[in-house]
Design an enzyme around this catalytic site. Structure first.
Site, mmCIF file in Angstrom:
data_model
loop_
_atom_site.group_PDB
_atom_site.id
_atom_site.type_symbol
_atom_site.label_atom_id
_atom_site.label_comp_id
_atom_site.label_asym_id
_atom_site.label_seq_id
_atom_site.Cartn_x
_atom_site.Cartn_y
_atom_site.Cartn_z
ATOM 1 C CG HIS A 136 -4.407 -0.239 3.910
ATOM 2 N ND1 HIS A 136 -3.587 -1.148 3.195
ATOM 3 C CD2 HIS A 136 -5.208 -0.135 3.194
ATOM 4 C CE1 HIS A 136 -3.999 -1.371 2.103
ATOM 5 N NE2 HIS A 136 -5.000 -0.601 1.968
ATOM 6 C CB CYS B 71 -0.978 -0.112 1.120
ATOM 7 S SG CYS B 71 -0.312 0.069 2.712
ATOM 8 C CG HIS C 171 -6.853 0.311 -0.997
ATOM 9 N ND1 HIS C 171 -6.715 -0.842 -0.210
ATOM 10 C CD2 HIS C 171 -8.229 0.133 -1.493
ATOM 11 C CE1 HIS C 171 -7.826 -1.530 -0.164
ATOM 12 N NE2 HIS C 171 -8.748 -0.737 -1.349
#
Length: 174
Positions: free
Chosen positions: A130, A79, A142
């Site tokens: 994240h 990510c 993402h």
């Protein structure tokens, strides 16, 4: 999964909430919150449209690339490396390598005030974060552990419970 054209049209429609007062000079400011007036944020701004187009064009090239922890190529990407790619490839801005470092940049943005290009952070465990990039209409791009580079909704049951904060990056910090 939405194709890039459908997503682009959908998000362009969502741009109606963005400011007409945003600067079109991306060399002076990239995500400078002082350039977006909250009182006039109901009209599309050229800079917002250009920013979103660059993000979605980048997504079109990376959609479906598998997730790989520590990866930073089309063979697999995580990510934070994907956010590095979005900013570097689309805007020639360098972000730090990890989400723990990326979250230190810019200024905090309320969930209700998000604009395309804001970084969205989630706390996925006690020590893990994240990160994704907001594209409008409650959606973000993402690198997902399960499906790779994708678009997700902030109000998805999983992401809604893991949401931590959003940051608007100023180019002088990158």
């Amino acid at each position: 999964m939405l194709n890039i054209f459908t997503l682009f049209i959908f998000v362009l429609t969502a741009l109606s909430v963005f400011s007409a007062t945003a600067s079109t000079n991306t060399k002076q400011a990239f995500f400078n919150p002082s350039l977006v007036s909250k009182k006039t944020s109901d009209k599309p701004g050229n800079n917002d449209t250009q920013r979103l187009k660059k993000i979605l064009d980048h997504y079109g090239e990376w959609e479906g690339v598998r997730y790989k922890f520590g990866g930073n190529s089309r063979n697999g990407i995580d990510c934070s490396a994907y956010m590095q790619r979005v900013f570097k490839d689309g805007f020639s801005f360098s972000l730090p390598r990890t989400s723990h470092e990326q979250i230190k940049l810019g200024s905090r943005v309320a969930k209700d005030d998000l604009i395309a290009g804001d970084l969205i952070f989630f706390k996925t465990s006690e020590q893990e974060r994240h990160v994704g990039v907001y594209v409008g209409d409650g959606k973000f791009l993402h690198a997902s552990v399960k499906v790779g580079v994708t678009v997700s909704k902030l109000d998805n049951q999983y992401w809604k419970t893991k949401y931590d904060q959003a940051r608007r990056i100023n180019h002088t910090e990158t």
